[in-house]
Design an enzyme around this catalytic site. Sequence first.
Site, PDB file in Angstrom:
ATOM      1  N   GLY A  16       0.880  -1.100  -0.058  1.00 35.22           N
ATOM      2  CA  GLY A  16       0.015   0.032   0.136  1.00 35.22           C
ATOM      3  C   GLY A  16       0.810   1.133  -0.071  1.00 35.22           C
ATOM      4  N   GLY A  17       0.323   2.269   0.212  1.00 39.99           N
ATOM      5  CA  GLY A  17       1.120   3.638   0.133  1.00 39.99           C
ATOM      6  C   GLY A  17       1.965   3.708   1.255  1.00 39.99           C
ATOM      7  N   MET A  18       1.772   3.128   2.485  1.00 34.58           N
ATOM      8  CA  MET A  18       2.487   3.214   3.496  1.00 34.58           C
ATOM      9  C   MET A  18       3.343   1.882   4.090  1.00 34.58           C
ATOM     10  SD  MET A  18       1.697   5.981   6.798  1.00 34.58           S
ATOM     11  CE  MET A  18       0.426   4.664   7.122  1.00 34.58           C
ATOM     12  N   ASP A 130     -10.260   7.322   3.809  1.00 34.68           N
ATOM     13  CA  ASP A 130      -9.905   6.575   2.145  1.00 34.68           C
ATOM     14  C   ASP A 130     -10.670   5.240   2.177  1.00 34.68           C
ATOM     15  OD1 ASP A 130      -8.307   6.395   0.110  1.00 34.68           O
ATOM     16  OD2 ASP A 130      -6.623   5.389   1.005  1.00 34.68           O
ATOM     17  N   LYS A 132     -12.528   2.867  -0.140  1.00 33.49           N
ATOM     18  CA  LYS A 132     -12.649   2.555  -1.386  1.00 33.49           C
ATOM     19  C   LYS A 132     -12.389   0.860  -1.426  1.00 33.49           C
ATOM     20  CE  LYS A 132      -7.503   2.920  -1.725  1.00 33.49           C
ATOM     21  NZ  LYS A 132      -6.359   3.775  -2.426  1.00 33.49           N
ATOM     22  N   ASN A 135      -9.846  -0.915  -0.126  1.00 32.82           N
ATOM     23  CA  ASN A 135      -9.443  -1.082   1.639  1.00 32.82           C
ATOM     24  C   ASN A 135     -10.608  -1.528   2.311  1.00 32.82           C
ATOM     25  OD1 ASN A 135      -7.001   0.357   1.315  1.00 32.82           O
ATOM     26  ND2 ASN A 135      -7.974   2.495   1.684  1.00 32.82           N
TER      27      ASN A 135
END
Length: 183
Positions: A16-18, A130, A132, A135
């Site tokens: 993921g993003g992090m 977030d 979506k 997620n």
Amino acid sequence: MNRLGPYEVGEELARGGMGVVYRARDLYLDRALAIKVIRADDLKDPESLERFRREALVLARLRHPGVVGVHSAGVTPQGFPYLVMDLLKGGSLSARLAGGALAPREAVRLAREIAEALAYTHSRGVLHRDIKPGNVLLDDEGHAVLTDYGLAKLIGVKRLTQSGDILGTPSYMAPEQIRGMGD
């Protein structure tokens, strides 16, 4: 990474993003779990480290069947923060939708489950920010479970971003969120 404390760490499940999520096994309790480890790129960024820590704190205060459970958190010997969470084996809602349209009853059921989890989350002073299909994971029985609270906002807690900063996935944001009025 093969071992992390009492956890045997297996293959990568998602990025993921992090963070990176791995399949894991709690050797003491003999159960399958997921371990999310912060990405190496984010290790040097104080804001990313704080977001990761805040995700752990947020998940620790939430107990609901529609919110991924967190079992533990810590830091690897190499200095990488990690979260130990429920392993959800049903895949993401995003992957499920890629297989074709949902039957109307299933779509309504999943929407209701997501709404109930969000209502619970909001009642505990947490805004996810977030939501979506990627997620939302599905458990073994196909029930919706919210994940990835890395951008969550705790109501009444100091902000990590400046007012007007846009966080989340633009194609899934409400118009007021895009205009910087949503949190």
